[in-house]
Motif scaffolding. Structure first.
Motif, PDB file in Angstrom:
ATOM      1  N   ARG A  99       3.194   2.801   9.897  1.00  0.00           N
ATOM      2  CA  ARG A  99       3.667   2.005   8.772  1.00  0.00           C
ATOM      3  C   ARG A  99       3.496   2.735   7.441  1.00  0.00           C
ATOM      4  O   ARG A  99       3.884   2.188   6.393  1.00  0.00           O
ATOM      5  N   LEU A 100       2.912   3.919   7.456  1.00  0.00           N
ATOM      6  CA  LEU A 100       2.712   4.702   6.243  1.00  0.00           C
ATOM      7  C   LEU A 100       3.368   6.062   6.410  1.00  0.00           C
ATOM      8  O   LEU A 100       3.426   6.600   7.519  1.00  0.00           O
ATOM      9  N   LEU A 120       0.827  -1.204   0.000  1.00  0.00           N
ATOM     10  CA  LEU A 120       0.000   0.000   0.000  1.00  0.00           C
ATOM     11  C   LEU A 120       0.863   1.257   0.000  1.00  0.00           C
ATOM     12  O   LEU A 120       0.615   2.204  -0.758  1.00  0.00           O
ATOM     13  N   GLY A 121       1.886   1.282   0.854  1.00  0.00           N
ATOM     14  CA  GLY A 121       2.749   2.452   0.925  1.00  0.00           C
ATOM     15  C   GLY A 121       3.433   2.731  -0.396  1.00  0.00           C
ATOM     16  O   GLY A 121       3.560   3.893  -0.812  1.00  0.00           O
ATOM     17  N   ASP A 122       3.863   1.670  -1.088  1.00  0.00           N
ATOM     18  CA  ASP A 122       4.486   1.850  -2.393  1.00  0.00           C
ATOM     19  C   ASP A 122       3.502   2.458  -3.383  1.00  0.00           C
ATOM     20  O   ASP A 122       3.846   3.378  -4.125  1.00  0.00           O
ATOM     21  N   ARG A 123       2.267   1.966  -3.387  1.00  0.00           N
ATOM     22  CA  ARG A 123       1.259   2.513  -4.302  1.00  0.00           C
ATOM     23  C   ARG A 123       0.945   3.961  -3.964  1.00  0.00           C
ATOM     24  O   ARG A 123       0.834   4.808  -4.858  1.00  0.00           O
ATOM     25  N   LEU A 124       0.785   4.270  -2.683  1.00  0.00           N
ATOM     26  CA  LEU A 124       0.460   5.641  -2.298  1.00  0.00           C
ATOM     27  C   LEU A 124       1.600   6.596  -2.640  1.00  0.00           C
ATOM     28  O   LEU A 124       1.360   7.754  -3.003  1.00  0.00           O
ATOM     29  N   ALA A 125       2.842   6.109  -2.524  1.00  0.00           N
ATOM     30  CA  ALA A 125       3.972   6.968  -2.877  1.00  0.00           C
ATOM     31  C   ALA A 125       4.006   7.261  -4.367  1.00  0.00           C
ATOM     32  O   ALA A 125       4.346   8.372  -4.793  1.00  0.00           O
ATOM     33  N   ARG A 126       3.619   6.276  -5.163  1.00  0.00           N
ATOM     34  CA  ARG A 126       3.617   6.460  -6.617  1.00  0.00           C
ATOM     35  C   ARG A 126       2.396   7.222  -7.096  1.00  0.00           C
ATOM     36  O   ARG A 126       2.458   7.927  -8.108  1.00  0.00           O
ATOM     37  N   HIS A 127       1.272   7.041  -6.401  1.00  0.00           N
ATOM     38  CA  HIS A 127       0.005   7.642  -6.816  1.00  0.00           C
ATOM     39  C   HIS A 127      -0.655   8.285  -5.596  1.00  0.00           C
ATOM     40  O   HIS A 127      -1.658   7.791  -5.085  1.00  0.00           O
ATOM     41  N   PRO A 168      -7.833   3.077  -2.632  1.00  0.00           N
ATOM     42  CA  PRO A 168      -7.498   1.751  -2.108  1.00  0.00           C
ATOM     43  C   PRO A 168      -8.287   1.441  -0.838  1.00  0.00           C
ATOM     44  O   PRO A 168      -8.766   2.341  -0.142  1.00  0.00           O
ATOM     45  N   ALA A 169      -8.377   0.144  -0.526  1.00  0.00           N
ATOM     46  CA  ALA A 169      -9.022  -0.310   0.708  1.00  0.00           C
ATOM     47  C   ALA A 169      -8.150  -1.373   1.352  1.00  0.00           C
ATOM     48  O   ALA A 169      -7.727  -2.324   0.690  1.00  0.00           O
ATOM     49  N   LEU A 170      -7.883  -1.206   2.647  1.00  0.00           N
ATOM     50  CA  LEU A 170      -7.161  -2.208   3.447  1.00  0.00           C
ATOM     51  C   LEU A 170      -8.113  -2.674   4.538  1.00  0.00           C
ATOM     52  O   LEU A 170      -8.444  -1.921   5.455  1.00  0.00           O
ATOM     53  N   LEU A 171      -8.554  -3.932   4.448  1.00  0.00           N
ATOM     54  CA  LEU A 171      -9.599  -4.470   5.305  1.00  0.00           C
ATOM     55  C   LEU A 171      -9.038  -5.702   6.016  1.00  0.00           C
ATOM     56  O   LEU A 171      -8.792  -6.732   5.394  1.00  0.00           O
ATOM     57  N   THR A 172      -8.835  -5.585   7.318  1.00  0.00           N
ATOM     58  CA  THR A 172      -8.080  -6.606   8.036  1.00  0.00           C
ATOM     59  C   THR A 172      -8.953  -7.399   9.007  1.00  0.00           C
ATOM     60  O   THR A 172     -10.047  -6.987   9.377  1.00  0.00           O
ATOM     61  N   ALA A 227     -10.315  -3.799  -9.261  1.00  0.00           N
ATOM     62  CA  ALA A 227      -9.238  -3.657  -8.288  1.00  0.00           C
ATOM     63  C   ALA A 227      -8.239  -4.804  -8.391  1.00  0.00           C
ATOM     64  O   ALA A 227      -8.575  -5.927  -8.778  1.00  0.00           O
ATOM     65  N   GLU A 228      -7.016  -4.516  -8.023  1.00  0.00           N
ATOM     66  CA  GLU A 228      -5.968  -5.515  -7.853  1.00  0.00           C
ATOM     67  C   GLU A 228      -6.048  -5.972  -6.396  1.00  0.00           C
ATOM     68  O   GLU A 228      -5.785  -5.191  -5.486  1.00  0.00           O
ATOM     69  N   VAL A 229      -6.445  -7.228  -6.179  1.00  0.00           N
ATOM     70  CA  VAL A 229      -6.760  -7.703  -4.836  1.00  0.00           C
ATOM     71  C   VAL A 229      -5.637  -8.598  -4.313  1.00  0.00           C
ATOM     72  O   VAL A 229      -5.206  -9.533  -4.987  1.00  0.00           O
ATOM     73  N   HIS A 230      -5.196  -8.287  -3.097  1.00  0.00           N
ATOM     74  CA  HIS A 230      -4.193  -9.098  -2.401  1.00  0.00           C
ATOM     75  C   HIS A 230      -4.823  -9.615  -1.110  1.00  0.00           C
ATOM     76  O   HIS A 230      -5.395  -8.840  -0.341  1.00  0.00           O
TER      77      HIS A 230
END
Length: 298
Positions: free
Chosen positions: A80-81, A31-38, A164-168, A222-225
């Motif tokens: 972490r972000l 997520l951090g990598d994506r947010l840094a790029r976009h 993005p969505a981070l659902l834990t 979405a790209e889902v992980h």
């Protein structure tokens, strides 16, 4: 979402350390990598001219935490972000909200400031227009309480906003107890049925939520992980294990009253083993990260 269960501050505090240990740490890195790029959500550039929305944070992140409870997700994720970060904390319970706002303080991963504000109300009313300018939607131990329609609406809103969505920590329905007992499987099946049962006009997804959410977000591009995030409870977590056992068995009996007598004896044995430090439990959960299409080939 009027039938959402209530969660006490005591229960949320008791489980916070186990939640933090269980969440998958690789997803915030992705997520951090994506947010840094976009860093800007898709569509942000098309907002009409005029004053910035109240929930913007300049060049920082705006993070919406759905069903925030006491703010444990913010305490785990903010560091972490990269910051600065502005957390919009959504919950119906004003007591939990006040604790969350006071408790989500950062700092961010790069030492920059983290602030938090309360957003009272029904989180299922969150739509794409509310997500304008939002960098991330997150939630913890929430998806299994939602219906298929509510999960689909969340996926639609995030897709429309390019967010993005981070659902834990979504329960999967799997529990492993050591030592095992013959009644384990029957209690587990009854609990899972209780998670899925219709309440009023709502039919929560329960243990089907992680798969349902993955499908819903994927349908909208979405790209889902997905990553496992199990609680691993041993003698050091005996207080949490005991409280979890009471709730787990109690829900199973509520679903199947015919289990009341054998379940009462079962719970006594399990609590005694827990008190003696002889019980271990693995309660399986899943974390999910849904990243919107990049749109740039990277």
């Amino acid at each position: 979402m009027s039938e959402q269960p209530e969660f006490t501050p005591e229960w949320l505090t008791l489980r916070e350390a186990a939640d933090a240990a269980a969440r998958d740490a690789t997803l915030p890195a992705l997520l951090g990598d994506r947010l840094a790029r976009h860093p800007m959500p898709a569509g942000a550039a098309e907002r009409p001219a005029g004053p910035e929305p109240a929930d913007r944070s300049g060049d920082g992140l705006v993070i919406r935490d759905l069903g925030c409870g006491t703010g444990s997700m913010g305490r785990w994720l903010a560091g972490r972000l990269p910051g600065p970060q502005r957390w919009m904390l959504h919950d119906r319970d004003p007591v939990l909200l006040s604790r969350a706002v006071a408790g989500v303080t950062g700092p961010a991963a790069d030492g920059r400031p983290v602030t938090a504000v309360a957003e009272p109300g029904d989180l299922t009313l969150l739509r794409a227009d509310r997500l304008t300018g939002t960098s991330l939607v997150t939630a913890s131990a929430l998806l299994d309480l939602l219906t298929a329609e509510e999960v689909s609406a969340l996926a639609v809103a995030c897709a429309a906003a390019g967010c993005p969505a981070l659902l834990t920590l979504t329960v999967t329905g799997r529990v492993e107890l050591d030592p095992a007992e013959p009644l384990d499987a029957e209690i587990s099946a009854a609990f899972n049925a209780h998670q899925r049962r219709v309440a009023g006009d709502r039919h929560p997804l329960g243990p089907d939520a992680a798969a349902g959410a993955a499908d819903a977000f994927a349908r909208h591009g979405a790209e889902v992980h997905r990553r496992p995030s199990p609680w691993r409870l041993g003698p050091e977590q005996s207080a949490l294990t005991a409280e979890w056992l009471r709730g787990w068995v109690g829900a199973a009996v509520e679903q199947r009253p015919d289990l009341a007598a054998p379940a009462a004896a079962y719970l006594r044995r399990r609590l005694a083993a827990c008190d003696a430090g002889d019980l271990r439990a693995v309660v399986h959960h899943e974390d999910l990260l849904a990243l919107p299409p990049r749109g740039d080939g990277r």
